[in-house]
Design a protein around this motif. Structure first.
Motif, PDB file in Angstrom:
ATOM      1  N   ARG A   1      38.854  39.908  16.693  1.00  0.00           N
ATOM      2  CA  ARG A   1      39.425  40.458  15.465  1.00  0.00           C
ATOM      3  C   ARG A   1      40.349  41.621  15.768  1.00  0.00           C
ATOM      4  N   ALA A   2      39.911  42.483  16.682  1.00  0.00           N
ATOM      5  CA  ALA A   2      40.749  43.627  17.032  1.00  0.00           C
ATOM      6  C   ALA A   2      42.078  43.156  17.602  1.00  0.00           C
ATOM      7  N   LEU A   3      42.028  42.112  18.428  1.00  0.00           N
ATOM      8  CA  LEU A   3      43.268  41.596  19.013  1.00  0.00           C
ATOM      9  C   LEU A   3      44.209  41.106  17.923  1.00  0.00           C
ATOM     10  N   CYS A   4      43.666  40.336  16.996  1.00  0.00           N
ATOM     11  CA  CYS A   4      44.505  39.821  15.906  1.00  0.00           C
ATOM     12  C   CYS A   4      45.095  40.957  15.091  1.00  0.00           C
ATOM     13  N   GLU A   5      44.259  41.925  14.756  1.00  0.00           N
ATOM     14  CA  GLU A   5      44.746  43.024  13.922  1.00  0.00           C
ATOM     15  C   GLU A   5      45.805  43.831  14.651  1.00  0.00           C
ATOM     16  N   LEU A   6      45.667  43.935  15.956  1.00  0.00           N
ATOM     17  CA  LEU A   6      46.666  44.649  16.732  1.00  0.00           C
ATOM     18  C   LEU A   6      47.999  43.934  16.668  1.00  0.00           C
ATOM     19  N   ILE A   7      47.971  42.639  16.892  1.00  0.00           N
ATOM     20  CA  ILE A   7      49.228  41.886  16.890  1.00  0.00           C
ATOM     21  C   ILE A   7      49.829  41.862  15.489  1.00  0.00           C
ATOM     22  N   ALA A   8      48.984  42.008  14.474  1.00  0.00           N
ATOM     23  CA  ALA A   8      49.496  42.028  13.098  1.00  0.00           C
ATOM     24  C   ALA A   8      50.023  43.403  12.713  1.00  0.00           C
ATOM     25  N   GLY A   9      49.818  44.380  13.572  1.00  0.00           N
ATOM     26  CA  GLY A   9      50.344  45.707  13.282  1.00  0.00           C
ATOM     27  C   GLY A   9      49.362  46.634  12.582  1.00  0.00           C
ATOM     28  N   GLN A  10      48.103  46.225  12.473  1.00  0.00           N
ATOM     29  CA  GLN A  10      47.151  47.065  11.751  1.00  0.00           C
ATOM     30  C   GLN A  10      46.538  48.138  12.632  1.00  0.00           C
ATOM     31  N   ILE A  11      46.492  47.859  13.933  1.00  0.00           N
ATOM     32  CA  ILE A  11      45.887  48.844  14.843  1.00  0.00           C
ATOM     33  C   ILE A  11      46.920  49.255  15.867  1.00  0.00           C
ATOM     34  N   LYS A  12      46.924  50.528  16.202  1.00  0.00           N
ATOM     35  CA  LYS A  12      47.822  50.985  17.250  1.00  0.00           C
ATOM     36  C   LYS A  12      47.029  51.100  18.549  1.00  0.00           C
ATOM     37  N   PRO A  13      47.542  50.565  19.645  1.00  0.00           N
ATOM     38  CA  PRO A  13      46.770  50.622  20.890  1.00  0.00           C
ATOM     39  C   PRO A  13      46.721  52.035  21.449  1.00  0.00           C
ATOM     40  N   GLN A  14      45.630  52.316  22.135  1.00  0.00           N
ATOM     41  CA  GLN A  14      45.496  53.621  22.754  1.00  0.00           C
ATOM     42  C   GLN A  14      46.414  53.740  23.961  1.00  0.00           C
ATOM     43  N   SER A  15      46.504  52.634  24.700  1.00  0.00           N
ATOM     44  CA  SER A  15      47.419  52.647  25.847  1.00  0.00           C
ATOM     45  C   SER A  15      47.940  51.235  26.046  1.00  0.00           C
ATOM     46  N   GLY A  16      48.959  51.127  26.821  1.00  0.00           N
ATOM     47  CA  GLY A  16      49.573  49.827  27.023  1.00  0.00           C
ATOM     48  C   GLY A  16      50.714  49.640  26.058  1.00  0.00           C
ATOM     49  N   ASN A  17      51.501  48.599  26.263  1.00  0.00           N
ATOM     50  CA  ASN A  17      52.584  48.401  25.313  1.00  0.00           C
ATOM     51  C   ASN A  17      52.751  46.969  24.865  1.00  0.00           C
ATOM     52  N   LEU A  18      53.386  46.865  23.738  1.00  0.00           N
ATOM     53  CA  LEU A  18      53.624  45.597  23.099  1.00  0.00           C
ATOM     54  C   LEU A  18      55.120  45.451  22.908  1.00  0.00           C
ATOM     55  N   ALA A  19      55.670  44.346  23.394  1.00  0.00           N
ATOM     56  CA  ALA A  19      57.101  44.137  23.249  1.00  0.00           C
ATOM     57  C   ALA A  19      57.344  42.904  22.403  1.00  0.00           C
ATOM     58  N   TYR A  20      58.260  43.032  21.479  1.00  0.00           N
ATOM     59  CA  TYR A  20      58.618  41.919  20.614  1.00  0.00           C
ATOM     60  C   TYR A  20      60.048  41.528  20.904  1.00  0.00           C
ATOM     61  N   LYS A  21      60.203  40.294  21.338  1.00  0.00           N
ATOM     62  CA  LYS A  21      61.533  39.815  21.730  1.00  0.00           C
ATOM     63  C   LYS A  21      62.195  40.782  22.704  1.00  0.00           C
ATOM     64  N   GLY A  22      61.394  41.267  23.615  1.00  0.00           N
ATOM     65  CA  GLY A  22      61.939  42.112  24.665  1.00  0.00           C
ATOM     66  C   GLY A  22      62.038  43.582  24.323  1.00  0.00           C
ATOM     67  N   VAL A  23      61.818  43.934  23.048  1.00  0.00           N
ATOM     68  CA  VAL A  23      61.966  45.346  22.661  1.00  0.00           C
ATOM     69  C   VAL A  23      60.582  45.960  22.461  1.00  0.00           C
ATOM     70  N   LEU A  24      60.367  47.118  23.052  1.00  0.00           N
ATOM     71  CA  LEU A  24      59.081  47.794  22.897  1.00  0.00           C
ATOM     72  C   LEU A  24      58.862  48.223  21.456  1.00  0.00           C
ATOM     73  N   VAL A  25      57.641  48.026  21.000  1.00  0.00           N
ATOM     74  CA  VAL A  25      57.320  48.419  19.632  1.00  0.00           C
ATOM     75  C   VAL A  25      56.557  49.735  19.657  1.00  0.00           C
ATOM     76  N   ASN A  26      57.037  50.701  18.874  1.00  0.00           N
ATOM     77  CA  ASN A  26      56.379  52.004  18.888  1.00  0.00           C
ATOM     78  C   ASN A  26      55.538  52.291  17.651  1.00  0.00           C
ATOM     79  N   SER A  27      55.978  51.806  16.521  1.00  0.00           N
ATOM     80  CA  SER A  27      55.203  52.112  15.317  1.00  0.00           C
ATOM     81  C   SER A  27      54.509  50.850  14.836  1.00  0.00           C
TER      82      SER A  27
END
Lengths: 316, 353, 502
Positions: C291-317
């Motif tokens: 569930r946490a993984l899904c919510e993270l990818i949906a934008g509901q949770i911000k990760p403590q560390s690590g990064n998420l890139a969408y179409k090559g662009v890092l997502v910050n918010s």
């Protein structure tokens, strides 16, 4: 001049007043505490206190003796509690709206009945209220005499109720059932105890306490019934319950603290009345209640099942 | 006895709710009348006569309904979003104070500008009055029932203060009341030689506006979505916090409008007894109308009828006027019963597992 | 050897199940989710009534459906989700119901003594005056076991007891179980963790699709055999359409979240790549962080560390609205709580996420009601949402139709990423097939799809790639074609894939 503000604290009258002002709050807070511990928010408190004030006084006015008056008040309180429980516990209606409805009903019925019995009165008639008890030796002590030992029997009742409630909640099986009803009603049901019955009884007992608190105002603090005399004490009690973390001892402390501030502001008015209008002093209790709620909100551990109606046979 | 939620509440059943409620409260009224030694039918006659029996009576009923429509809307829209605003009384007075500050001579504009200006100021004041409660709720999860309630007492004390001091009318010969609203700000009468004033029109128009917003705008949609299921609304990308704050402010603003109608329309100046509990009665109005804006207009007129009629009935039959308050209170509770009755099916035999 | 619990149950969840437990024996019950384990236990415990069959305890037949009688005759159950009052103390939780309601006292002294005795006998260290809220999960479980022992049970059922325990706590639990059986109690242990079962049980019962497929002594069992029994040999493999694009759409790198965000264990070093035109399936028993993984990818949770890139662009918010605008769709697992608003109409639910859509509402905020109706009609027609009328409240829809509505609503937004969490849970066969074809069609349209599911058949049916979620970590992705259910079963139960026998 500043010294005068500190000197208030040395005045025996101030402390005696604190105790007197605390009493209705003690009854009301303990009453609401019992309801909420069982999982029911009772917003009818202001109305029930009004009803208690009116019924107790009227009973005495019509000839009953003072203790019987208290009993009548308690009975009426319990009846309103039963009505509240019927809606919220048995029918699962909104506890918020039911509470407001009960407050409106209890107040309006009280005023209606009062006017019916005493149709024409520009100044409310008086009764023989509770008189301060004279305790040999103790009442005559300097300072502590007037502060602690010159109160009415009704006042001592309020303070007696605190250890009684503590025993009820913490040491009796019935109290444990009440707590369970408010925390995890399914566990209670699993042991074969009817959650609805426990909640209803808790609300009735709590409402009886509230009504007694109202009666204190008309039978001990004052000796007449005024319209609007509860003046928000019921709502303040709700804030105090949260402030007290639903514990009787802390409810007592909260009520005393609050009453102390109230007694203080009355006296401070006389000193500072020239500079600060009295209305701002009168506002203090309500402002403080809001503050109390904010402070308590951070560490709040609501009874887990508060506001959630329980339906038999429902499982996760 | 068991309760089981109905799958689908048929339309006609939902209309039954207010009708059942009204019947039940009238039944209780009749009982109280009998206890008060007044024959019910005769009393009801006087009640109706008092509310509709003459042009003046109708005007009074309309004048009484005006603030009730507005506080009813205030409660209705807040309750829709599950924000329990019990502070309409205080927000009403906040609006009244605001119009007194700007409307008693400080600012002078021609009527066509002054009146809308006063309404705007009143609404803003009402919104400001509710702001602490909603912010405390969003930030600290403090229950809004108690905070809005306590604010009532604080605001009314503040009114007492300003009437004693800053806003006291120097020509009132010692009575605590404020100066009159300037002529350009007074709401015109809409029925000659009666107290029915323009505020009544404003109230109805406001009800229509709220109905429109709730049903036909995205904002109204969001309010309803958040009220029904804030989690699903959140998952669909709506900001629950923003919606709640906006709803609360609108609710406060509506109650503030009631303050304007009473001060600039009915009385002409601010006094301590400007509102005999309109804020609280608004809750009953909203509940009776199932939080529906158009229904609220009718519900407000009904309750106004009760109040105005009870005034003259109590004089004629020697019954305490508080009967009206009892009827209102019973209405709230009977709406609750009716809701349960229509939304649930009852089973009287306990089935074995 | 005299204590016996025989059962011939038949619900559609349990078919003709018979087994027995002897005194002093530990019986492990294995099976996938939906295999019928919990239903069986609930029948024994009296929560459900079986359609046929009997239960006998110590030779005495038991009344069905009577929990209180079950407790009285000596059956105790420790549920997966605790039935404790968090704000009360250990002592209070145990004492409830044990004294007459109108008595004067709770007899705390006697109770404390008894608790101490049980504590020592069974190695269940606990402080009677501690508040349950302050206890660790392991201690809370000890309390639940204490409750059953306090009632002098003869048979104790433990439902997934090690689900949220640390390894140390697991060891303590097994010590306790051993001492329980030494005292003559019988234990039924429900679990999906093969290692633990092989360590501690005497006999193993394997359920699959509601039937008993094996009833063996532990010595005869090994991991591979058990895994195979649990998932069965058959695998349905559909003909998969070849993917059109395979560009990387979403890239998670070393994502960590704290235990307070969405999942009690937090996500640990998640690496995940989602590609367009590909379905990535995530297997795993519920509660391992999905569930946490899904919510993270949906934008509901911000990760403590690590990064998420969408179409090559890092997502910050991280917020829902932004992720929706980026083109990420999230179909939540609790469709009735987080997906539809039951009290609003089907028409309104269809446009719930579209209030910014110029087709639905003007920029000023006025709803275009005719267009809303048309939009809803379109969704219902296109995605086969069956309903009598669009203005009915959504809660009247069947589960399958709710899901079709939700997925259809998202698909109309032309998303680039679709997260489907347990998409076919609770649905009938027809609805399941419909949902699968919706997802497969979306895949061939080039969208990147993430499916989280406990159903291994489904997983292998539609996924191109598979990873397994266990304890907050994600295994490396493998081609679904090359995996056997057995291997996935092992991974789900915590073993490393290297131990698999090919």
């Amino acid at each position: 001049m500043i010294i005068d503000f500190f000197e208030i604290l040395l005045n025996a009258g101030f402390w005696a007043a604190t105790i007197r002002i605390a009493c209705p709050l003690i009854f009301a807070t303990l009453g609401e505490l019992i309801c909420e511990r069982a999982g029911v928010l009772n917003l009818g408190i202001e109305g029930i206190m009004t009803a208690g004030a009116m019924v107790g006084w009227t009973a005495v006015y019509l000839g009953a003796d003072l203790p019987t008056g208290i009993l009548y008040a308690a009975l009426v309180g319990a009846l309103f509690g039963l009505l509240h429980a019927n809606f919220t516990v048995h029918l699962g209606a909104s506890q918020h709206v039911t509470g407001i409805g009960i407050t409106l009903l209890a107040s309006s019925l009280s005023y209606f009945a009062f006017r019916l019995i005493l149709p024409s009165s520009t100044t409310p008639p008086k009764i023989e209220a509770f008189q301060p008890l004279q305790i040999p030796l103790l009442s005559d002590l300097p300072f502590f005499g007037p502060v602690l030992f010159q109160h009415t029997g009704f006042t001592y009742l309020a303070f007696l109720l605190v250890p009684l409630t503590m025993w009820l909640i913490n040491k009796s099986p019935f109290g444990l059932a009440i707590k369970m009803a408010g925390e995890n009603p399914m566990a209670l049901e699993a042991q074969g105890i009817n959650v609805l019955t426990i909640r209803t009884l808790a609300v009735m007992i709590g409402s009886a306490f509230m009504a007694i608190g109202g009666a204190y105002l008309t039978m001990s603090a004052f000796n007449a019934f005024y319209f609007g005399m509860i003046n928000g004490r019921g709502w303040i009690a709700i804030a105090l319950v949260i402030f007290a973390s639903w514990k009787p001892k802390q409810a007592l402390l909260g009520a005393l603290l609050f009453a102390g501030l109230d007694a203080y502001q009355v006296r401070a008015q006389q000193l500072a009345g020239a500079f600060i209008p009295y209305q701002f002093f009168l506002m203090l209790p309500y402002v403080l209640s809001i503050f109390a709620m904010v402070i308590a909100a951070k560490k709040t551990r609501y009874p887990k099942a508060l506001l959630i109606p329980f339906r038999r046979g429902e499982r996760h | 006895m068991r309760l089981e939620a109905r799958d689908h509440v048929p339309e006609w059943l939902t209309f039954l709710v207010p009708i059942l409620a009204i019947f039940f409260s009238l039944f209780v009224a009749a009982t109280l009348l009998i206890i008060a030694d007044a024959p019910p039918l005769e009393s009801f006659y006087y009640l109706i006569k008092g509310a509709f029996g003459s042009k003046n009576a109708i005007a009074e009923t309309g004048a009484r309904a005006t603030p009730l429509i507005l506080t009813g809307l205030a409660a209705g829209i807040a309750f829709r979003a599950k924000f329990w605003n019990i502070g309409a009384e205080g927000q009403l007075y906040a609006g009244a104070i605001a119009v007194t500050v700007v409307g008693t001579g400080a600012i002078n504009l021609p009527s066509t500008l002054m009146i809308p200006f006063l309404f705007l100021v009143g609404a803003l004041a009402g919104a400001v009055a509710i702001l602490p409660s909603v912010i405390l709720k969003q930030l600290f999860k403090v229950d809004e029932v108690v905070t809005t309630l306590l604010m009532n007492f604080i605001i009314i004390l503040f009114v007492s203060f300003v009437l004693d001091g800053p806003l006291k009318d120097p020509m009132s010969m010692g009575w605590p009341q404020a100066a009159s609203i300037v002529d350009s700000g007074v709401l015109p009468q809409i029925m000659e030689r009666t107290r029915l004033h323009f505020g009544f029109i404003v109230a109805i128009v406001t009800a229509l506006m709220i109905w429109f917003i709730l049903g036909k705008t995205t904002f109204g949609f969001k309010i309803r979505a958040v009220g029904y299921n804030s989690s699903a609304a959140y998952h669909s990308g709506h900001s629950v916090i923003k919606t709640m704050i906006l709803v609360a402010c609108i609710s406060g603003g509506l109650a503030g409008l009631a303050g304007v109608t009473e001060t600039a329309g009915l009385k002409g100046y601010l006094t301590l007894d400007l509102s005999p509990g309109f804020g609280y009665t608004g809750i009953a109005v909203a509940m009776l109308a199932a939080l529906n804006p158009i229904g609220i207009v009718f519900s407000a007129i009904f309750l106004a009828t009760i109040y105005v009629g009870a005034d003259s009935m109590s004089r004629a039959m020697n019954v305490p006027t508080y009967l009206a308050d009892v009827v209102v209170a019973v209405t709230v509770l009977s709406v609750l019963i009716s809701l349960v009755l229509t939304q649930y099916k009852f089973y009287f035999k306990s089935n074995s597992k | 050897m005299t204590k016996v619990s025989k059962k011939f149950g038949t619900l559609t969840a349990n078919e003709n199940i018979s087994f027995s437990v002897s005194k002093g024996e530990i019986l492990a019950v294995l099976g996938e989710n939906g295999a019928g384990k919990t239903t069986l236990m609930n029948v024994i415990f009296g929560h459900y009534i079986p359609d046929s069959g009997t239960i006998a305890l110590k030779g005495v037949r038991m009344r069905s459906g009577d929990t209180k009688a079950a407790i009285k005759s000596g059956i105790g159950m420790v549920h997966q989700h605790f039935t404790l009052a968090e704000n009360l103390t250990v002592l209070e939780n145990i004492l409830i119901g044990r004294n007459p309601l109108w008595g004067w006292t709770l007899n705390t002294k006697a109770a404390e003594q008894k608790i101490m005795d049980i504590s020592e006998r069974f190695g269940l260290k606990i402080d009677p005056h501690a508040r349950v809220l302050d206890l660790s999960v392991g201690e809370k479980q000890r309390l639940e076991i204490l409750k059953t022992l306090y009632s002098n049970c003869d048979l104790v059922i433990l439902d997934e007891p090690t689900a949220s325990l640390t390894p140390q706590e697991v060891d303590n639990l097994f010590v306790t179980i051993q001492s329980m059986v030494k005292s003559g109690l019988s234990v039924i242990l429900i679990s999906h963790k093969l290692d633990e079962i092989l360590k501690v049980s005497d006999r193993i019962l394997v359920l699959r699709h509601g039937k008993v497929v094996a009833d063996m002594a532990r010595v005869k069992a090994n991991k591979a055999l058990l895994a195979e029994l649990i998932v069965g040999r058959k695998i349905k493999r559909p003909i998969q359409k070849k993917a059109k694009f395979t560009s990387k759409v979403l890239d998670l790198n070393s994502i960590n979240t704290s235990p307070t965000q969405g999942s009690p264990m937090g996500l640990k070093n998640i690496d995940l790549e989602l590609r367009g035109g590909e379905i990535h399936g995530i297997a795993g028993v519920a509660g391992n962080g999905q569930r946490a993984l899904c919510e993270l990818i949906a934008g509901q949770i911000k990760p403590q560390s690590g990064n998420l890139a969408y179409k090559g662009v890092l997502v910050n918010s991280f917020n829902v609205k932004k992720f929706m605008a980026m083109g990420i769709a999230y179909i939540p697992e609790d469709r009735n709580i987080d997906g539809v608003i039951g009290d609003m109409s089907i028409q309104e639910n269809s446009v719930l996420s579209e209030l910014n859509n110029p087709k639905i509402a003007t920029p000023r905020g006025f709803l275009l009601l005719k267009e809303c109706v048309a939009y809803a009609k379109n969704i219902c027609k296109k995605y086969d949402v069956r309903t009598q009328s669009l203005s009915q409240p959504a809660r009247l829809l069947s589960g399958g139709n709710v899901q079709k509505l939700l997925i259809g609503r998202w698909l109309e937004r032309n998303p680039n990423v679709i997260i489907a969490c347990q998409p076919t849970r609770g649905l009938d066969e027809g609805a399941i097939a419909a949902v699968h074809s919706m997802l497969l069609n979306a895949k061939s349209d080039g969208r990147a799809i993430l499916v989280v599911t406990e159903d291994l058949d489904e997983l292998l049916l539609i996924s191109d790639k598979v990873s397994v979620m266990y304890n907050g970590s994600l295994t490396a992705a493998k081609q679904a074609k090359k995996l056997e259910k057995r291997e996935i079963g092992l991974m789900m139960t915590g073993s490393k894939i290297e131990e698999t026998i090919r």
